[in-house]
Design an enzyme around this catalytic site. Sequence first.
Site, PDB file in Angstrom:
ATOM      1  N   SER A 180      38.916  42.384  -2.616  1.00 14.23           N
ATOM      2  CA  SER A 180      37.735  41.792  -3.239  1.00 14.23           C
ATOM      3  C   SER A 180      38.035  41.195  -4.604  1.00 14.23           C
ATOM      4  CB  SER A 180      36.653  42.864  -3.408  1.00 14.23           C
ATOM      5  OG  SER A 180      36.235  43.296  -2.145  1.00 14.23           O
ATOM      6  N   ASN A 217      40.817  25.455  -5.953  1.00 18.73           N
ATOM      7  CA  ASN A 217      41.469  24.331  -5.272  1.00 18.73           C
ATOM      8  C   ASN A 217      41.584  23.107  -6.163  1.00 18.73           C
ATOM      9  OD1 ASN A 217      38.660  24.069  -5.192  1.00 18.73           O
ATOM     10  ND2 ASN A 217      38.734  22.753  -3.396  1.00 18.73           N
ATOM     11  N   TYR A 218      41.008  23.166  -7.346  1.00 21.36           N
ATOM     12  CA  TYR A 218      40.934  21.962  -8.185  1.00 21.36           C
ATOM     13  C   TYR A 218      41.487  22.281  -9.564  1.00 21.36           C
ATOM     14  CZ  TYR A 218      38.672  17.884 -10.383  1.00 21.36           C
ATOM     15  OH  TYR A 218      38.425  16.722 -11.053  1.00 21.36           O
ATOM     16  N   ARG A 266       0.798  -1.222   0.000  1.00 16.46           N
ATOM     17  CA  ARG A 266       0.000   0.000   0.000  1.00 16.46           C
ATOM     18  C   ARG A 266       0.834   1.277   0.000  1.00 16.46           C
ATOM     19  NH1 ARG A 266      -3.369  -2.477   4.903  1.00 16.46           N
ATOM     20  NH2 ARG A 266      -1.455  -3.711   4.955  1.00 16.46           N
TER      21      ARG A 266
HETATM   22  C1  UD1 Z   1      -2.059  -6.267  10.945  1.00 14.81           C
HETATM   23  C2  UD1 Z   1      -3.104  -7.119  11.682  1.00 14.81           C
HETATM   24  C3  UD1 Z   1      -4.274  -6.222  12.077  1.00 14.81           C
HETATM   25  C4  UD1 Z   1      -3.775  -5.047  12.905  1.00 14.81           C
HETATM   26  C5  UD1 Z   1      -2.675  -4.292  12.188  1.00 14.81           C
HETATM   27  C6  UD1 Z   1      -2.056  -3.261  13.109  1.00 14.81           C
HETATM   28  C7  UD1 Z   1      -2.944  -9.375  10.724  1.00 14.81           C
HETATM   29  C8  UD1 Z   1      -3.547 -10.352   9.802  1.00 14.81           C
HETATM   30  N1  UD1 Z   1      -3.538  -8.174  10.820  1.00 14.81           N
HETATM   31  O1  UD1 Z   1      -2.661  -5.786   9.759  1.00 14.81           O
HETATM   32  O2  UD1 Z   1      -5.210  -6.970  12.843  1.00 14.81           O
HETATM   33  O3  UD1 Z   1      -4.871  -4.182  13.213  1.00 14.81           O
HETATM   34  O4  UD1 Z   1      -1.632  -5.185  11.762  1.00 14.81           O
HETATM   35  O5  UD1 Z   1      -1.108  -2.491  12.448  1.00 14.81           O
HETATM   36  O6  UD1 Z   1      -1.973  -9.688  11.378  1.00 14.81           O
HETATM   37  N2  UD1 Z   1       4.643  -9.283   7.903  1.00 14.81           N
HETATM   38  C9  UD1 Z   1       5.575 -10.282   7.836  1.00 14.81           C
HETATM   39  N3  UD1 Z   1       5.323 -11.384   7.082  1.00 14.81           N
HETATM   40  C10 UD1 Z   1       4.160 -11.537   6.403  1.00 14.81           C
HETATM   41  C11 UD1 Z   1       3.185 -10.513   6.484  1.00 14.81           C
HETATM   42  C12 UD1 Z   1       3.459  -9.394   7.250  1.00 14.81           C
HETATM   43  O7  UD1 Z   1       6.647 -10.187   8.435  1.00 14.81           O
HETATM   44  O8  UD1 Z   1       4.010 -12.556   5.742  1.00 14.81           O
HETATM   45  C13 UD1 Z   1       4.929  -8.101   8.718  1.00 14.81           C
HETATM   46  C14 UD1 Z   1       4.875  -6.795   7.947  1.00 14.81           C
HETATM   47  O9  UD1 Z   1       6.160  -6.456   7.434  1.00 14.81           O
HETATM   48  C15 UD1 Z   1       4.404  -5.802   9.003  1.00 14.81           C
HETATM   49  C16 UD1 Z   1       3.626  -6.638   9.982  1.00 14.81           C
HETATM   50  O10 UD1 Z   1       3.935  -7.995   9.716  1.00 14.81           O
HETATM   51  O11 UD1 Z   1       5.506  -5.195   9.672  1.00 14.81           O
HETATM   52  C17 UD1 Z   1       2.119  -6.458   9.845  1.00 14.81           C
HETATM   53  O12 UD1 Z   1       1.756  -6.707   8.495  1.00 14.81           O
HETATM   54  P1  UD1 Z   1       0.807  -5.733   7.703  1.00 14.81           P
HETATM   55  O13 UD1 Z   1       0.689  -6.200   6.325  1.00 14.81           O
HETATM   56  O14 UD1 Z   1       1.201  -4.338   7.940  1.00 14.81           O
HETATM   57  O15 UD1 Z   1      -0.575  -6.034   8.455  1.00 14.81           O
HETATM   58  P2  UD1 Z   1      -1.814  -5.058   8.586  1.00 14.81           P
HETATM   59  O16 UD1 Z   1      -2.647  -5.146   7.380  1.00 14.81           O
HETATM   60  O17 UD1 Z   1      -1.377  -3.729   9.018  1.00 14.81           O
HETATM   61 MG    MG Z   2       0.452  -2.775   9.059  1.00 12.21          MG
END
Ligand code: UD1
Ligand code: MG
Length: 483
Positions: free
Chosen positions: A414, A395-396, A24
């Site tokens: 000046s 300088n260059y 996003r």
């Molecule tokens: C998630 C939560 C949601 C919460 C929100 C808060 C889930 C399904 N949803 O949604 O309930 O309100 O966070 O901010 O958990 N990530 C991984 N591996 C993956 C997917 C994600 O490491 O496979 C990491 C992302 O890099 C991120 C974090 O997990 O830092 C959360 O993922 P993101 O996609 O931001 O979840 P949200 O849609 O925000």
């Molecule tokens: Mg998130």
Amino acid sequence: MDNAFTMSNKDVAVLILAAGKGTRLKSSFAKVLHHAGGRPLVDHVVRACLPLHARKIIAVVGHQAEQVRGAIEPLGVATVLQQPQNGTGHALLVSKRAIGTAKFVIVLPGDAPLIRTETLRSLIEKHKSGNAAATILTAVLADPSGYGRILRKSGDTVAAIIEESQLSTEQRELNEINSSIYCFTAAKLWPALGRVKPDNKHRELYLTDAIAVLNSKGETVLAEIAGDPREALGCNTRADLAGVDRTFREWKRDELMGDGVTIQLPETVVVDPEVTVGEDTVLEPGVQLLGKTKISARCTIRTGSVLNDMVLGEDVVVEPHCVLTKSRIESEVVIGPFARLRPESHLLRGSRVGNFVELKKSTLGEGSKAPHLSYLGDTKIGSKSNIGAGTITCNYDGFVKHPTSIGNRVFVGSDSILVAPIKLGDGAYVAAGSVITENVPPDALGIGRGRQTNKPGWAAKKRRELGASSTHVRKKPKRKKHR
Ligand code: UD1
Ligand code: MG
């Protein structure tokens, strides 16, 4: 002593989820590397966890894994690779071995950078004292859209987390959100996660679904509402990033004002987290203090100036619109307006740099002045010297840089060009408009320009000639014909 501040967390492993792409954000950089408040998002999260002194801090990396590792490994964080990224629940499963035998697991998303250590401490405290299987940090938001919502079971306990895409019409009214920050009891977490299915349109394993599983098994799931709801905010969009950045900047300015710094129109002033500013210093609107800038007491940083990795002594005045980088300014210096310091410059006590002057790797001695329109590169200037308007050090030579050395009490007229390598001895003078290609000995005058000759009456004669010829040549202006 076992209160929230002294308790040992050696039974706790911290897991930061940082593998996601951040679709996003519409970016070619991994989400957690985007900056807010002067640092990558994930950097803030790690720093909030460090004072917990947990058994270990692990980050799940995937998208741009190398770059994310580069950002957090120096902070002592171990990493686990999640490839492909099949959801937040999957991220936990791939980390199971790394988490090992820790009794409790704190999970944090790498995109919620406003979280504070104290809040994590009270989350752990509540989890342990409530003997829970999971404790969720939640927040009540005026606009909960985009977040998973908390479905309460009773006053303190939670039945499920419902993701935004799965909300029923009446559940849309729920305004308590899941921050994605949790404390789990490991022995309860793993079996529950094993029962989560990818029942959603992305075919991902959602960690949030483990909550309903725990609840259905009769386990206790608690919720702790964040005192400051901003701590729960995640950064999924550029607008989220801007909002979080605004909060960090506000917190930093409040800290400085608390320490005795005057800030005019504070909402326009940007200060990075590691910057320090002394008492009674005034920051005017639109100032940016970046990197590791250190400013002493009673300075004035006037409007529109940008200081990056600068060190300033006391009583320094930075006039409007200066750009100052990786240099040192001693006490009682006045610089600007519209001055530029490039790296490794040093302005000694009481010196003066004026408008449209640029210094690079140059030192201006005590009480010396370069007041207007100059370029000084690779130059050392002693004390009480005056660099006239428009002086340029060459300088260059197209291949290498050469030094210029200007002694004490030197006067450079000046519009002089000093072709380096070159030395002007103590007390030397340079005549205005000179091109200096040879050293000027102490107390000598260097002149490097053609001698002026005056031709008496030349201008009057020229005017007469031009006047006479123009009466011959001048034509009547053509009239436009109107038809
Ligand atoms: C998630 C939560 C949601 C919460 C929100 C808060 C889930 C399904 N949803 O949604 O309930 O309100 O966070 O901010 O958990 N990530 C991984 N591996 C993956 C997917 C994600 O490491 O496979 C990491 C992302 O890099 C991120 C974090 O997990 O830092 C959360 O993922 P993101 O996609 O931001 O979840 P949200 O849609 O925000
Ligand atoms: Mg998130």
